[in-house]
Design a protein around this motif. Structure first.
Motif, PDB file in Angstrom:
ATOM      1  N   SER A 173      10.977   5.182  -5.186  1.00 19.21           N
ATOM      2  CA  SER A 173      10.952   3.761  -5.564  1.00 19.21           C
ATOM      3  C   SER A 173       9.653   3.023  -5.239  1.00 19.21           C
ATOM      4  N   TYR A 174       8.680   3.702  -4.626  1.00 18.23           N
ATOM      5  CA  TYR A 174       7.398   3.085  -4.237  1.00 18.23           C
ATOM      6  C   TYR A 174       7.557   2.064  -3.114  1.00 18.23           C
ATOM      7  N   SER A 175       8.707   2.081  -2.445  1.00 16.49           N
ATOM      8  CA  SER A 175       8.912   1.194  -1.292  1.00 16.49           C
ATOM      9  C   SER A 175       8.190   1.777  -0.081  1.00 16.49           C
ATOM     10  N   GLU A 176       7.991   0.943   0.929  1.00 15.06           N
ATOM     11  CA  GLU A 176       7.361   1.428   2.165  1.00 15.06           C
ATOM     12  C   GLU A 176       8.201   2.554   2.785  1.00 15.06           C
ATOM     13  N   GLN A 177       9.507   2.406   2.739  1.00 20.26           N
ATOM     14  CA  GLN A 177      10.406   3.422   3.303  1.00 20.26           C
ATOM     15  C   GLN A 177      10.233   4.763   2.582  1.00 20.26           C
ATOM     16  N   ASP A 178      10.146   4.731   1.239  1.00 27.53           N
ATOM     17  CA  ASP A 178       9.994   5.984   0.489  1.00 27.53           C
ATOM     18  C   ASP A 178       8.636   6.629   0.742  1.00 27.53           C
ATOM     19  N   GLN A 190       3.334  -0.719  -5.267  1.00 29.00           N
ATOM     20  CA  GLN A 190       3.126  -1.866  -4.379  1.00 29.00           C
ATOM     21  C   GLN A 190       2.049  -1.470  -3.367  1.00 29.00           C
ATOM     22  N   SER A 191       0.856  -2.004  -3.534  1.00 27.41           N
ATOM     23  CA  SER A 191      -0.262  -1.584  -2.688  1.00 27.41           C
ATOM     24  C   SER A 191      -0.012  -1.866  -1.208  1.00 27.41           C
ATOM     25  N   GLU A 192       0.641  -2.986  -0.891  1.00 24.64           N
ATOM     26  CA  GLU A 192       0.906  -3.311   0.518  1.00 24.64           C
ATOM     27  C   GLU A 192       1.873  -2.317   1.157  1.00 24.64           C
ATOM     28  N   ALA A 193       2.885  -1.909   0.411  1.00 26.42           N
ATOM     29  CA  ALA A 193       3.849  -0.928   0.934  1.00 26.42           C
ATOM     30  C   ALA A 193       3.150   0.411   1.188  1.00 26.42           C
ATOM     31  N   PHE A 194       2.279   0.807   0.267  1.00 26.34           N
ATOM     32  CA  PHE A 194       1.521   2.056   0.406  1.00 26.34           C
ATOM     33  C   PHE A 194       0.620   1.997   1.638  1.00 26.34           C
ATOM     34  N   LYS A 195      -0.083   0.873   1.803  1.00 26.25           N
ATOM     35  CA  LYS A 195      -1.005   0.695   2.931  1.00 26.25           C
ATOM     36  C   LYS A 195      -0.256   0.692   4.268  1.00 26.25           C
ATOM     37  N   ARG A 196       0.870  -0.014   4.327  1.00 26.51           N
ATOM     38  CA  ARG A 196       1.649  -0.066   5.570  1.00 26.51           C
ATOM     39  C   ARG A 196       2.188   1.314   5.952  1.00 26.51           C
ATOM     40  N   ALA A 197       2.575   2.087   4.939  1.00 28.87           N
ATOM     41  CA  ALA A 197       3.088   3.440   5.209  1.00 28.87           C
ATOM     42  C   ALA A 197       1.980   4.333   5.772  1.00 28.87           C
TER      43      ALA A 197
END
Length: 200
Positions: free
Chosen positions: A59-64, A100-107
């Motif tokens: 889903s491109y979420s930070e969790q995924d 979501q670039s922010e979710a990717f960066k946070r991960a």
């Protein structure tokens, strides 16, 4: 508990549209009937829940991203050298409207915080795998990777650029990754060979 896997949908019965998901781990996956007709022949990457036998798309979420990165870090360096294929597959086929670039960066930050010694190889591996993707997708990821102290550039092989231009597909070059470009070039050559044989 969810586990990472690929799925490929095949029909068991063409008359009733009854089908199943074949996975890379031989898991049995329940499937919603309304999705069957849209999914035939498609392959996707996501997470399988053993208890419910359900599959959900990445889903491109930070969790995924965290789940994908943690699986990659553990398996690729410890037990299974082929886990990079999941990462390569997701990066190569990023849905640009869902990314979501922010979710990717946070991960990425989480992995580097949890495992401080991995930065050098982990960031370079991400760059290596995104370099197979289209220029559009590279341009989404590279600014994020460069925030970690790198100066990565987009990879645009001149030979492929010239070949795409030669076969008349130069306008689609930015949209396609290396694998799709090779398929296009190969298919066009095969078409030319067939036409040449029918003329002779």
């Amino acid at each position: 508990m969810e586990q990472l896997c690929y799925i490929h949908f095949e029909l068991l019965n063409h008359k009733t549209q009854e089908g199943y998901w074949a996975t890379d781990k031989g898991l049995q996956v329940k499937h919603l009937p309304e999705v069957i007709s849209k999914s035939k022949g498609k392959t996707a990457t996501g997470f399988y829940n053993k208890q419910t036998q359900r599959f959900r798309l990445f889903s491109y979420s930070e969790q995924d991203w965290n789940s994908l990165f943690q699986e990659y870090i553990f398996h690729d360096k410890v037990t299974d050298k082929f886990y990079y294929l999941y990462l390569l597959r997701i990066l190569n086929a990023i849905n640009t409207s869902k990314f979501q670039s922010e979710a990717f960066k946070r991960a990425i930050h989480k992995q580097l915080t949890d495992y401080p010694t991995i930065q050098e190889w982990f960031i370079k591996d991400l760059y290596k795998y995104i370099s197979f993707a289209s220029l559009n997708r590279q341009e989404l990821i590279l600014p994020i990777l460069n925030e970690f102290g790198y100066d990565f550039k987009t990879i645009e092989p001149q030979l492929l650029t010239d070949a795409m231009d030669f076969i008349g597909e130069a306008f689609t070059y930015k949209e396609f990754g290396i694998f799709k470009q090779f398929r296009l070039i190969f298919n066009r050559i095969q078409q030319w060979k067939k036409r040449k044989r029918t003329i002779i």
